[in-house]
Write a protein that holds these residues in place. Structure first.
Motif, PDB file in Angstrom:
ATOM      1  N   ASP A  40       0.957  -1.493   0.379  1.00  0.00           N
ATOM      2  CA  ASP A  40      -0.252   0.039   0.772  1.00  0.00           C
ATOM      3  C   ASP A  40       0.831   1.187  -0.421  1.00  0.00           C
ATOM      4  O   ASP A  40       0.481   2.266  -0.466  1.00  0.00           O
ATOM      5  N   THR A  41       1.980   1.355   0.572  1.00  0.00           N
ATOM      6  CA  THR A  41       2.281   2.076   0.654  1.00  0.00           C
ATOM      7  C   THR A  41       3.644   2.422  -0.856  1.00  0.00           C
ATOM      8  O   THR A  41       3.413   3.491  -0.954  1.00  0.00           O
ATOM      9  N   LEU A  42       3.991   1.577  -1.754  1.00  0.00           N
ATOM     10  CA  LEU A  42       3.966   1.801  -2.704  1.00  0.00           C
ATOM     11  C   LEU A  42       3.442   2.159  -3.830  1.00  0.00           C
ATOM     12  O   LEU A  42       3.702   2.532  -4.887  1.00  0.00           O
ATOM     13  N   ARG A  43       2.452   1.438  -3.342  1.00  0.00           N
ATOM     14  CA  ARG A  43       1.493   2.047  -4.605  1.00  0.00           C
ATOM     15  C   ARG A  43       1.189   3.726  -4.900  1.00  0.00           C
ATOM     16  O   ARG A  43       0.889   4.116  -3.663  1.00  0.00           O
ATOM     17  N   VAL A  44       1.352   3.508  -6.094  1.00  0.00           N
ATOM     18  CA  VAL A  44       0.334   4.897  -7.058  1.00  0.00           C
ATOM     19  C   VAL A  44      -0.701   5.523  -6.665  1.00  0.00           C
ATOM     20  O   VAL A  44      -1.536   4.447  -6.878  1.00  0.00           O
ATOM     21  N   LYS A  45      -1.339   6.718  -5.685  1.00  0.00           N
ATOM     22  CA  LYS A  45      -2.359   6.934  -5.514  1.00  0.00           C
ATOM     23  C   LYS A  45      -3.279   7.780  -6.652  1.00  0.00           C
ATOM     24  O   LYS A  45      -2.256   8.692  -7.654  1.00  0.00           O
ATOM     25  N   PRO A  46      -3.956   7.045  -7.231  1.00  0.00           N
ATOM     26  CA  PRO A  46      -4.872   7.910  -9.082  1.00  0.00           C
ATOM     27  C   PRO A  46      -4.993   9.560  -8.036  1.00  0.00           C
ATOM     28  O   PRO A  46      -4.981   9.651  -7.142  1.00  0.00           O
ATOM     29  N   PRO A  47      -5.171  10.262  -8.927  1.00  0.00           N
ATOM     30  CA  PRO A  47      -4.256  10.244 -10.580  1.00  0.00           C
ATOM     31  C   PRO A  47      -3.291  10.528 -10.924  1.00  0.00           C
ATOM     32  O   PRO A  47      -2.701  10.623 -10.776  1.00  0.00           O
ATOM     33  N   PHE A  48      -3.451   9.309 -11.817  1.00  0.00           N
ATOM     34  CA  PHE A  48      -1.444   9.223 -11.991  1.00  0.00           C
ATOM     35  C   PHE A  48      -1.982   8.814 -13.647  1.00  0.00           C
ATOM     36  O   PHE A  48      -3.083   8.438 -14.196  1.00  0.00           O
ATOM     37  N   LYS A  49      -0.589   8.791 -14.125  1.00  0.00           N
ATOM     38  CA  LYS A  49      -0.677   8.641 -16.115  1.00  0.00           C
ATOM     39  C   LYS A  49       0.324   7.396 -15.913  1.00  0.00           C
ATOM     40  O   LYS A  49       1.525   7.056 -14.895  1.00  0.00           O
ATOM     41  N   ILE A  50      -0.176   6.122 -17.407  1.00  0.00           N
ATOM     42  CA  ILE A  50       1.000   4.675 -16.968  1.00  0.00           C
ATOM     43  C   ILE A  50       0.956   4.625 -18.584  1.00  0.00           C
ATOM     44  O   ILE A  50       0.741   5.648 -19.448  1.00  0.00           O
ATOM     45  N   LYS A  51       2.158   3.921 -18.476  1.00  0.00           N
ATOM     46  CA  LYS A  51       2.501   4.221 -20.526  1.00  0.00           C
ATOM     47  C   LYS A  51       2.947   2.542 -20.569  1.00  0.00           C
ATOM     48  O   LYS A  51       3.577   1.916 -19.127  1.00  0.00           O
ATOM     49  N   VAL A  52       1.741   2.256 -21.058  1.00  0.00           N
ATOM     50  CA  VAL A  52       2.059   0.829 -21.719  1.00  0.00           C
ATOM     51  C   VAL A  52       2.963   0.229 -22.917  1.00  0.00           C
ATOM     52  O   VAL A  52       2.181   0.998 -24.095  1.00  0.00           O
ATOM     53  N   ASN A  53       3.686  -0.351 -22.913  1.00  0.00           N
ATOM     54  CA  ASN A  53       4.265  -0.531 -24.020  1.00  0.00           C
ATOM     55  C   ASN A  53       3.987  -2.381 -24.103  1.00  0.00           C
ATOM     56  O   ASN A  53       3.672  -2.986 -23.473  1.00  0.00           O
ATOM     57  N   VAL A  54       3.388  -2.339 -25.845  1.00  0.00           N
ATOM     58  CA  VAL A  54       3.257  -3.373 -25.902  1.00  0.00           C
ATOM     59  C   VAL A  54       3.761  -4.496 -27.113  1.00  0.00           C
ATOM     60  O   VAL A  54       4.305  -3.584 -28.270  1.00  0.00           O
ATOM     61  N   LYS A  55       4.190  -4.886 -26.408  1.00  0.00           N
ATOM     62  CA  LYS A  55       5.746  -5.574 -27.113  1.00  0.00           C
ATOM     63  C   LYS A  55       5.442  -6.432 -28.412  1.00  0.00           C
ATOM     64  O   LYS A  55       5.870  -6.187 -29.650  1.00  0.00           O
TER      65      LYS A  55
END
Length: 267
Positions: A144-159
């Protein structure tokens, strides 16, 4: 085959005897009897080298009957969970177990010592369970401490994709990937006639709720008509921890919810 015998918390297993229709163990086992209303449960297993051992049948023996008779020499029938007899061997004989049981009373001092031993074992078991529970809770707190709290952005790389199924009569699979987060949707380019296409395409999404998931849908492009869905899966992104993580997802079919098997018979 082997036997698993249990009475209360105590469990004993016989040695494994291989490739015999009529195995004989001649093993002596002692169980502490703390409650004469208990039953001795005996389960017959078929030993397997490469998979889980298969339960063939089981039987139960009332301890009260053994206490009353002091000694019992009897042939017991194994039953299936629904109570049916088990027929084994070339001639369809009923599967049975020959056992001799005897009950020996302990004096008060022995019973008291045995009771204390059982109580100590139970105390140790509860302490271990409590320690495991505390460790699991600590791990969850750290996450829980390491989890990022929304709102945030994620980058998704489809390999890329691997082990796609054959989707066309005169070809392989013209695959592409649709990535969706909430009402945000993006897709890769299509790669024609390829069971193992590579994309290496990166997309960015806004995550506003901890309950949001990233939907991954694999499609087969059609030159005429509607594109056909190959399979899909999802990742819960609202509870992601900070940093970069690789995810390898198994495709699940839309119609039957089974794992999608590729043209090469692999998942």
């Amino acid at each position: 085959a082997y036997l698993s015998m249990s009475l209360g918390e105590e469990v004993h297993k016989t040695e494994i005897i291989k490739k015999k229709e009529n195995p004989e163990w001649n093993e002596h086992v002692e169980f502490p009897v703390l409650d004469t209303t208990d039953v001795l449960k005996v389960v017959l297993f078929d030993w397997e080298m490469t998979s889980s051992h298969r339960s063939v049948g089981e039987l139960t023996i009332k301890i009260s009957e053994v206490v009353q008779l002091k000694t019992m020499d009897k042939i017991f029938e194994f039953k299936t969970p629904d109570g049916s007899a088990i027929l084994q061997g070339k001639h369809g004989d009923t599967a049975v177990l020959h056992m001799t049981l005897s009950y020996e009373e302990k004096n008060d001092a022995e019973l008291e010592a045995l009771q204390k031993e059982m109580e100590e074992l139970e105390r140790q078991k509860k302490e271990k369970e409590a320690a495991v529970g505390e460790a699991e809770a600590a791990i969850e707190d750290a996450k829980d401490t390491l989890r990022v709290k929304p709102p945030f952005k994620i980058k998704v790389n489809v390999k890329g994709l691997r082990h796609l199924p054959k989707m066309d009569t005169f070809g392989k699979c013209d695959g592409y990937v649709i990535v969706q987060c909430g009402d945000q949707k993006q897709q890769t380019n299509k790669v024609k006639s390829n069971y193992d296409p590579d994309f290496d395409e990166t997309f960015e999404f806004n995550v506003t709720k901890s309950s949001q998931s990233l939907s991954i849908k694999v499609m087969d492009w059609e030159s005429s008509g509607k594109d056909e869905e190959v399979g899909s899966n999802q990742i819960q992104v609202g509870k992601l921890m900070a940093g970069t993580a690789d995810h390898e997802l198994t495709l699940i079919g839309t119609k039957n919810q089974d794992v999608v098997i590729g043209a090469d018979k692999q998942k």
